[in-house]
Design a protein around this motif. Structure first.
Motif, PDB file in Angstrom:
ATOM      1  N   MET A 189      28.312  61.889  24.252  1.00 47.63           N
ATOM      2  CA  MET A 189      29.712  62.051  23.856  1.00 47.63           C
ATOM      3  C   MET A 189      29.832  63.253  22.928  1.00 47.63           C
ATOM      4  O   MET A 189      29.183  63.303  21.887  1.00 47.63           O
ATOM      5  CB  MET A 189      30.201  60.781  23.128  1.00 47.63           C
ATOM      6  N   LYS A 229      31.180  65.857  20.073  1.00 51.45           N
ATOM      7  CA  LYS A 229      31.666  65.540  18.718  1.00 51.45           C
ATOM      8  C   LYS A 229      32.268  66.771  18.078  1.00 51.45           C
ATOM      9  O   LYS A 229      31.681  67.854  18.098  1.00 51.45           O
ATOM     10  CB  LYS A 229      30.508  65.020  17.856  1.00 51.45           C
ATOM     11  N   LEU A 288      34.012  68.378  14.508  1.00 51.22           N
ATOM     12  CA  LEU A 288      34.067  68.247  13.052  1.00 51.22           C
ATOM     13  C   LEU A 288      35.319  68.960  12.548  1.00 51.22           C
ATOM     14  O   LEU A 288      35.455  70.171  12.696  1.00 51.22           O
ATOM     15  CB  LEU A 288      32.820  68.873  12.433  1.00 51.22           C
ATOM     16  N   ARG A 337      40.067  62.523  21.272  1.00 54.00           N
ATOM     17  CA  ARG A 337      39.686  61.132  21.537  1.00 54.00           C
ATOM     18  C   ARG A 337      40.072  60.712  22.946  1.00 54.00           C
ATOM     19  O   ARG A 337      39.333  59.987  23.611  1.00 54.00           O
ATOM     20  CB  ARG A 337      40.303  60.214  20.485  1.00 54.00           C
ATOM     21  N   TRP A 373      35.883  62.401  23.116  1.00 52.35           N
ATOM     22  CA  TRP A 373      35.129  62.998  22.021  1.00 52.35           C
ATOM     23  C   TRP A 373      35.127  62.094  20.794  1.00 52.35           C
ATOM     24  O   TRP A 373      36.070  61.340  20.553  1.00 52.35           O
ATOM     25  CB  TRP A 373      35.765  64.331  21.613  1.00 52.35           C
ATOM     26  N   GLU A 374      34.064  62.217  20.003  1.00 55.19           N
ATOM     27  CA  GLU A 374      34.038  61.639  18.668  1.00 55.19           C
ATOM     28  C   GLU A 374      34.623  62.659  17.692  1.00 55.19           C
ATOM     29  O   GLU A 374      34.538  63.863  17.920  1.00 55.19           O
ATOM     30  CB  GLU A 374      32.606  61.320  18.236  1.00 55.19           C
ATOM     31  N   ILE A 375      35.184  62.167  16.580  1.00 54.72           N
ATOM     32  CA  ILE A 375      35.677  63.067  15.543  1.00 54.72           C
ATOM     33  C   ILE A 375      35.016  62.735  14.217  1.00 54.72           C
ATOM     34  O   ILE A 375      34.611  61.600  13.966  1.00 54.72           O
ATOM     35  CB  ILE A 375      37.215  63.021  15.408  1.00 54.72           C
ATOM     36  N   ALA A 376      34.883  63.762  13.381  1.00 56.29           N
ATOM     37  CA  ALA A 376      34.320  63.597  12.046  1.00 56.29           C
ATOM     38  C   ALA A 376      34.998  64.600  11.128  1.00 56.29           C
ATOM     39  O   ALA A 376      35.729  65.491  11.587  1.00 56.29           O
ATOM     40  CB  ALA A 376      32.806  63.815  12.063  1.00 56.29           C
ATOM     41  N   ASP A 392      24.558  68.607  14.986  1.00 62.03           N
ATOM     42  CA  ASP A 392      25.190  67.321  15.300  1.00 62.03           C
ATOM     43  C   ASP A 392      26.582  67.467  15.911  1.00 62.03           C
ATOM     44  O   ASP A 392      27.201  66.456  16.261  1.00 62.03           O
ATOM     45  CB  ASP A 392      25.299  66.466  14.034  1.00 62.03           C
ATOM     46  N   TYR A 393      27.074  68.709  16.019  1.00 60.37           N
ATOM     47  CA  TYR A 393      28.464  68.909  16.423  1.00 60.37           C
ATOM     48  C   TYR A 393      28.572  69.915  17.564  1.00 60.37           C
ATOM     49  O   TYR A 393      27.848  70.916  17.601  1.00 60.37           O
ATOM     50  CB  TYR A 393      29.304  69.388  15.228  1.00 60.37           C
ATOM     51  N   ASP A 394      29.492  69.640  18.466  1.00 59.82           N
ATOM     52  CA  ASP A 394      29.750  70.535  19.583  1.00 59.82           C
ATOM     53  C   ASP A 394      30.865  71.527  19.281  1.00 59.82           C
ATOM     54  O   ASP A 394      30.988  72.547  19.951  1.00 59.82           O
ATOM     55  CB  ASP A 394      30.124  69.714  20.820  1.00 59.82           C
TER      56      ASP A 394
END
Length: 220
Positions: free
Chosen positions: A1, A3, A5, A36, A40-43, A88-90
């Protein structure tokens, strides 16, 4: 998935006006829904960590109200960039809000984190005043990320229209051009975004969701 940031300002004062500012919440809420919906995940990250100041929240904006309710815990204790790993992020998405004009340009760790995302094949995105985070963003070869690329941001005309040209510490449009950006814009406050070689930028709040759509397309 994948992600993404979201990078947020920690600056809460609008110059000497006595007014508060911060990150413009709809410029995170609306693209967050796009990400979302695409799986995608969000941070979040902020310049100083902790709870970043907020601006632009309107009771009638149900997307923003739902976003705040769902992310209250995460937004109350954001990490700073030094504690994160670019791998850790795309994508990294510099959200706007006038506060960015004071702390984004000199946020060295945040710029290094974004450069790491980009150099690993990810996307750097920014909207409205968020491109303040790009003005000093350089790559390993010393070049500015924006140099030679199509870029948009909150324009000089829009800053005039909101009466803050003499309040902000610099002209965002003019500074990006000075760094080599090929600046693109449309009418004041109309939706406009552009993608160029994994750099995605949007002109104003109306462009935030479009920046998310182009970010997803660039990674694809």
């Amino acid at each position: 998935m994948p992600k993404v940031l979201f990078a947020l300002t920690s600056h809460g004062r609008l110059g000497d006006t006595g007014r508060n500012t911060g990150f413009y919440v709809p410029e995170v809420a609306h693209p967050a829904r796009v990400f979302r919906d695409a799986g995608w995940e969000i941070a979040f990250v902020s310049v100083a960590g902790g709870q970043p100041p907020r601006d632009g929240v309107k009771p009638e904006d149900t997307v923003t109200q739902e976003f705040l309710a769902a992310n209250d815990t995460a937004l109350s204790a954001t990490p700073d960039a030094a504690s994160l790993d670019a791998g850790d992020y795309d994508a990294i998405y510099f959200a706007g809000g006038h506060g960015t004009m004071w702390d984004f340009p000199d946020a060295k760790e945040l710029a290094e984190l974004a450069a790491g995302v980009y150099q690993a094949g990810g996307v750097v995105a920014a909207v409205c005043h968020g491109p303040a985070g790009l003005v000093n963003l350089t790559l390993e070869d010393g070049s500015h990320l924006v140099d030679g690329k199509q870029v948009s941001a909150f324009t000089n005309e829009e800053e005039d229209a909101v009466g803050l040209t003499d309040v902000v510490p610099f002209s965002l449009e003019s500074t990006l051009i000075a760094k080599g950006a090929k600046f693109n814009k449309t009418d004041n406050f109309a939706e406009f975004a552009v993608a160029d070689s994994r750099l995605v930028t949007g002109q104003n709040p109306a462009s935030a969701a479009k920046v998310a759509e182009l970010t997803i397309a660039e990674l694809a």
